[in-house]
Design an enzyme around this catalytic site. Structure first.
Site, PDB file in Angstrom:
ATOM      1  N   TYR A 138       0.819  -1.216   0.000  1.00 16.99           N
ATOM      2  CA  TYR A 138       0.000   0.000   0.000  1.00 16.99           C
ATOM      3  C   TYR A 138       0.851   1.263   0.000  1.00 16.99           C
ATOM      4  CZ  TYR A 138      -4.760  -1.764   0.821  1.00 16.99           C
ATOM      5  OH  TYR A 138      -5.996  -2.332   0.699  1.00 16.99           O
ATOM      6  N   LYS A 189       2.812 -15.376   2.934  1.00 15.89           N
ATOM      7  CA  LYS A 189       3.025 -16.121   1.695  1.00 15.89           C
ATOM      8  C   LYS A 189       4.531 -16.401   1.637  1.00 15.89           C
ATOM      9  CE  LYS A 189       1.607 -17.861  -2.266  1.00 15.89           C
ATOM     10  NZ  LYS A 189       0.693 -19.020  -2.371  1.00 15.89           N
ATOM     11  N   ASP A 221      -3.314 -18.127   0.765  1.00 23.61           N
ATOM     12  CA  ASP A 221      -4.298 -18.820  -0.082  1.00 23.61           C
ATOM     13  C   ASP A 221      -5.035 -19.882   0.729  1.00 23.61           C
ATOM     14  OD1 ASP A 221      -1.852 -20.169   0.085  1.00 23.61           O
ATOM     15  OD2 ASP A 221      -1.868 -20.872  -1.996  1.00 23.61           O
ATOM     16  N   ASP A 245      -6.633  -6.753   4.118  1.00 25.04           N
ATOM     17  CA  ASP A 245      -7.724  -6.085   3.397  1.00 25.04           C
ATOM     18  C   ASP A 245      -8.654  -7.146   2.796  1.00 25.04           C
ATOM     19  OD1 ASP A 245      -9.166  -4.007   2.064  1.00 25.04           O
ATOM     20  OD2 ASP A 245      -8.097  -4.525   0.220  1.00 25.04           O
ATOM     21  N   ASP A 249     -12.583  -8.687   4.311  1.00 23.10           N
ATOM     22  CA  ASP A 249     -13.823  -8.679   3.522  1.00 23.10           C
ATOM     23  C   ASP A 249     -14.418 -10.087   3.475  1.00 23.10           C
ATOM     24  OD1 ASP A 249     -13.584  -5.954   2.833  1.00 23.10           O
ATOM     25  OD2 ASP A 249     -14.283  -6.338   0.790  1.00 23.10           O
TER      26      ASP A 249
HETATM   27  C1  IPM Z   1     -10.563  -0.912   3.647  1.00 25.50           C
HETATM   28  C2  IPM Z   1     -10.754  -0.340   2.272  1.00 25.50           C
HETATM   29  C3  IPM Z   1      -9.595   0.578   1.941  1.00 25.50           C
HETATM   30  C4  IPM Z   1      -8.331  -0.254   1.970  1.00 25.50           C
HETATM   31  C5  IPM Z   1      -9.737   1.356   0.628  1.00 25.50           C
HETATM   32  C6  IPM Z   1     -11.015   2.131   0.558  1.00 25.50           C
HETATM   33  C7  IPM Z   1      -8.555   2.230   0.352  1.00 25.50           C
HETATM   34  O1  IPM Z   1     -10.913  -1.362   1.347  1.00 25.50           O
HETATM   35  O2  IPM Z   1     -10.497  -0.132   4.615  1.00 25.50           O
HETATM   36  O3  IPM Z   1     -10.491  -2.129   3.776  1.00 25.50           O
HETATM   37  O4  IPM Z   1      -7.986  -0.885   0.959  1.00 25.50           O
HETATM   38  O5  IPM Z   1      -7.672  -0.292   3.016  1.00 25.50           O
HETATM   39 MG    MG Z   2     -11.030  -3.299   2.191  1.00 19.22          MG
END
Ligand code: IPM
Ligand code: MG
Length: 354
Positions: A138, A189, A221, A245, A249
């Site tokens: 990042y 990884k 993975d 990240d 999710d």
């Molecule tokens: C998160 C989001 C952010 C990230 C984006 C919006 C930059 O996906 O907070 O998980 O990738 O960190």
């Molecule tokens: Mg995210």
């Protein structure tokens, strides 16, 4: 308690409005809460030509904690990269040194049927994902898109972690695990990437200071697969920025909806920024259908981690549980027989329960 409130874009305004209702309720009960608003993301660009206006950064630096909604909207996709909403978010994380991102994936029993996974796979789920937030690909330099001598374009990002960056997030994960089931799974990884080979070594070294912790390692993975195969094997997961990240999710869907997943981003002194783990969802913005619970639960995390008020945190979490037990559901967590409500009514239900 000085709180900088940064609603941001898309559904950010609606969900933050529900969270501030909760804060106002606590204030009317005697908590000393001050809130000041500032724009960030696309809203920052509109107000000051910058996704993180100076005044917003100053306010955030002076506050004890930051409450953030979400940033981003397709209408800013054509802007120069540095002016895009996401840059505002990444910069505020970096400027405030918020290197430790805590994303708890907790299944409320009422929502077992809302997950796309079988109830027996997810019931009782309680995972804490500890994501490093200010390093990795990042932020690594060099980065950019350039043109090669042969005329074709090349994109470059750099994955890098220093030992001290790995060690400090390791400590955060181990300390959190000490208050839970004392199990930490470090995700890397290391079979392919040297950066994460070092990650694994430093995690092993750091864990020596925590003899009671059971440390395991998993390739990312495999971790992605295990999260949907048998997620209850995990207690605390610690990982780098990009893997965290993605895995957070994924983990959110185990709990029924990403609309349920709060987060805390902390610095070395537990100053923090609190935001839902989800994005700004411009497609449903302004329609009063977004789920405000992740943002409300982020306020509970704020009380717990920055203001050391465990009682207050539990009070908010219990109010959310009560609203769910009473059958209130936003569209994302709705199942047959429940009471479908909008964002605002869900906020009201939590406030009433509080
Ligand atoms: C998160 C989001 C952010 C990230 C984006 C919006 C930059 O996906 O907070 O998980 O990738 O960190
Ligand atoms: Mg995210």
């Amino acid at each position: 308690m000085k709180i900088a409130v940064l609603p941001g874009d898309g559904i950010g305004t609606e969900i933050v409005a529900q969270a501030t209702k909760v804060l106002e309720t606590l204030r009317s009960d005697g908590m000393k809460i001050e809130m000041e608003y500032a724009p960030i993301g696309g809203a920052g660009y509109e107000a000051a030509g910058d996704p993180l206006p100076d005044a917003t950064l100053k306010l955030a630096k002076e506050a004890d904690a930051v409450l953030l909604g979400a940033v981003g909207d397709w209408k800013y996709d054509k802007l120069e990269r540095n002016l895009r909403p996401e840059r505002g978010l990444l910069r505020i994380r970096k400027e405030l040194n918020l290197f430790a991102n805590l994303r708890p994936a907790l299944l409320y029993p009422e929502l077992a049927g809302a997950s796309t996974l079988k109830p027996e796979v997810v019931s009782g789920l309680d995972i804490m994902i500890v994501r490093e937030l200010t390093g990795d690909v990042y932020f690594g330099q060099p980065r950019g898109i350039s043109t090669l001598p042969n005329g074709e374009r090349e994109g470059v990002n750099t994955m890098r972690y220093s030992e001290s960056e790995i060690r400090r997030i390791g400590h955060v994960a181990f300390r959190i695990a000490m208050k839970r089931n004392k199990k930490v799974c470090s995700v890397d990884k290391a079979n392919v990437l040297e950066t994460t080979e070092l990650w694994r070594q430093v995690m092993i070294e750091t864990a020596r200071e925590y003899p009671e912790i059971e440390l395991s390692h998993m390739y990312v993975d495999n971790a992605a697969m295990q999260l949907v195969r048998a997620p209850k094997q995990f207690d605390v997961m610690v990982t780098g920025n990009i893997f965290g990240d993605i895995l957070s999710d994924e983990a959110s869907m185990l709990t029924g909806s990403i609309g349920m997943l709060p987060s805390a981003s902390l610095d070395q002194n537990n100053k923090g920024m609190y935001e839902p783990s989800h994005g700004s969802a411009p497609d449903i913005a302004g329609k009063d259908v977004a789920n405000p619970l992740a943002t409300i639960l982020s306020v509970a995390m704020m009380l717990r981690y920055t203001f050391n008020d465990e009682t207050g945190a539990i009070r908010i979490e219990n109010a959310v549980k009560k609203a769910l037990a009473q059958g209130y559901r936003t569209a994302d967590i709705y199942t047959d027989g429940c009471n479908k409500v909008g964002c605002n009514a869900m906020g009201d239900a939590v406030v009433a329960a509080l």
